[in-house]
Design an enzyme around this catalytic site. Structure first.
Site, short mmCIF file in Angstrom:
data_model
loop_
_atom_site.label_atom_id
_atom_site.label_comp_id
_atom_site.label_asym_id
_atom_site.label_seq_id
_atom_site.Cartn_x
_atom_site.Cartn_y
_atom_site.Cartn_z
N GLY A 17 0.80 -1.23 0.00
CA GLY A 17 0.00 0.00 0.00
C GLY A 17 0.82 1.27 0.00
O GLY A 17 0.35 2.31 0.48
N HIS A 114 0.41 1.06 -13.04
CA HIS A 114 1.09 -0.13 -13.56
C HIS A 114 2.58 0.17 -13.67
O HIS A 114 2.96 1.22 -14.18
CB HIS A 114 0.50 -0.50 -14.92
CG HIS A 114 1.10 -1.74 -15.49
ND1 HIS A 114 0.75 -3.01 -15.02
CD2 HIS A 114 2.04 -1.94 -16.44
CE1 HIS A 114 1.45 -3.91 -15.69
NE2 HIS A 114 2.24 -3.30 -16.56
C1 GAR Z 1 3.17 -1.07 -7.55
O1 GAR Z 1 4.45 -1.10 -8.09
C2 GAR Z 1 2.12 -1.09 -8.65
O2 GAR Z 1 2.52 -0.41 -9.82
C3 GAR Z 1 2.03 -2.57 -8.92
O3 GAR Z 1 2.08 -3.16 -7.64
C4 GAR Z 1 2.89 -2.36 -6.79
C5 GAR Z 1 2.14 -2.11 -5.51
O4 GAR Z 1 2.98 -1.53 -4.55
N1 GAR Z 1 0.83 -2.90 -9.60
C6 GAR Z 1 0.74 -3.88 -10.50
O5 GAR Z 1 1.67 -4.60 -10.79
C7 GAR Z 1 -0.63 -4.04 -11.13
N2 GAR Z 1 -0.59 -5.00 -12.18
P1 GAR Z 1 2.37 -0.82 -3.27
O6 GAR Z 1 1.42 -1.82 -2.61
O7 GAR Z 1 3.54 -0.52 -2.40
O8 GAR Z 1 1.66 0.41 -3.74
#
Ligand code: GAR
Length: 198
Positions: A17, A114
């Site tokens: 998050g 993304h």
């Molecule tokens: C982020 O890097 C986001 O871009 C990616 O997951 C991570 C979440 O990190 N999303 C995807 O890969 C969607 N296909 P976070 O929980 O620390 O925000």
């Protein structure tokens, strides 16, 4: 813009998050055009949910959906979002393919972040794909969610140089810094544009 006019945004997460946190902190600026009214997701013990609660943001937890409960999960989630009067939904590390009915229910109102320069590298393992391809740049994209996975209209992107010796972990860490800058700004621009009568 007065406080009363702030756009109401719900954030869906599956894990850490950190992008959700970037939105919560951005929303504390008095001139931010949105507020975070709800955080939810598909993993009841996601660390980001505990963080949101600690920051005083309303959290709704659901049991992790299975194949058998997936339709019910998205119906329940949609109901909770409507009850919270959310106007926009942000997928911030929400690691689920969203069913078509849910996409349709939030058409033009659901954004995703993304970790690649779309249209390059949809889906998972974006950083290893960029490294394996020998790309000069990686990056991140904020786009509208449509029925096509990671294929909706692009709202904003940030390029991130790939450095000699970069690993998936080092690149991911740098891209995430860019994500934390990009997502709050892209969301602010989008909700402002939507509300601008022009
Ligand atoms: C982020 O890097 C986001 O871009 C990616 O997951 C991570 C979440 O990190 N999303 C995807 O890969 C969607 N296909 P976070 O929980 O620390 O925000």
């Amino acid at each position: 813009m007065s406080m009363a006019e702030k756009a109401r945004v719900a954030v869906l997460i599956s894990g850490r998050g950190s992008n959700m946190a970037a939105l919560i902190y951005a929303a504390r600026a008095t001139d931010c055009p949105y507020k975070i009214v709800l955080v939810s997701g598909d993993k009841p013990d996601a660390p980001g949910l505990a963080l949101a609660e600690s920051e005083g943001v309303r959290v709704v937890r659901f049991p992790s959906p299975t194949v058998a409960t997936k339709t019910q999960f998205f119906n329940d989630l949609n109901r909770v979002l409507r009850e919270a009067s959310a106007e926009y939904v942000v997928l911030a590390g929400f690691m689920r393919i969203v069913p078509d009915a849910f996409v349709a229910a939030w058409h033009g109102r659901m954004l995703n972040i993304h970790p690649s320069l779309l249209p390059n590298y949809r889906g998972l393992h974006t950083h290893s794909a960029a490294l394996d391809a020998g790309d000069a740049h990686a990056g991140c994209t904020v786009h509208l969610v449509t029925a096509e996975l990671d294929g909706g209209p692009i709202l904003a992107q940030t390029k991130v140089a790939i450095l000699p010796g970069d690993t998936v972990a080092s690149l991911e860490e740098r891209v995430r810094i860019a994500e934390h800058q990009l997502l709050p700004r892209a969301l602010a621009a989008y909700v402002s544009r939507e509300r601008d009568p022009e």
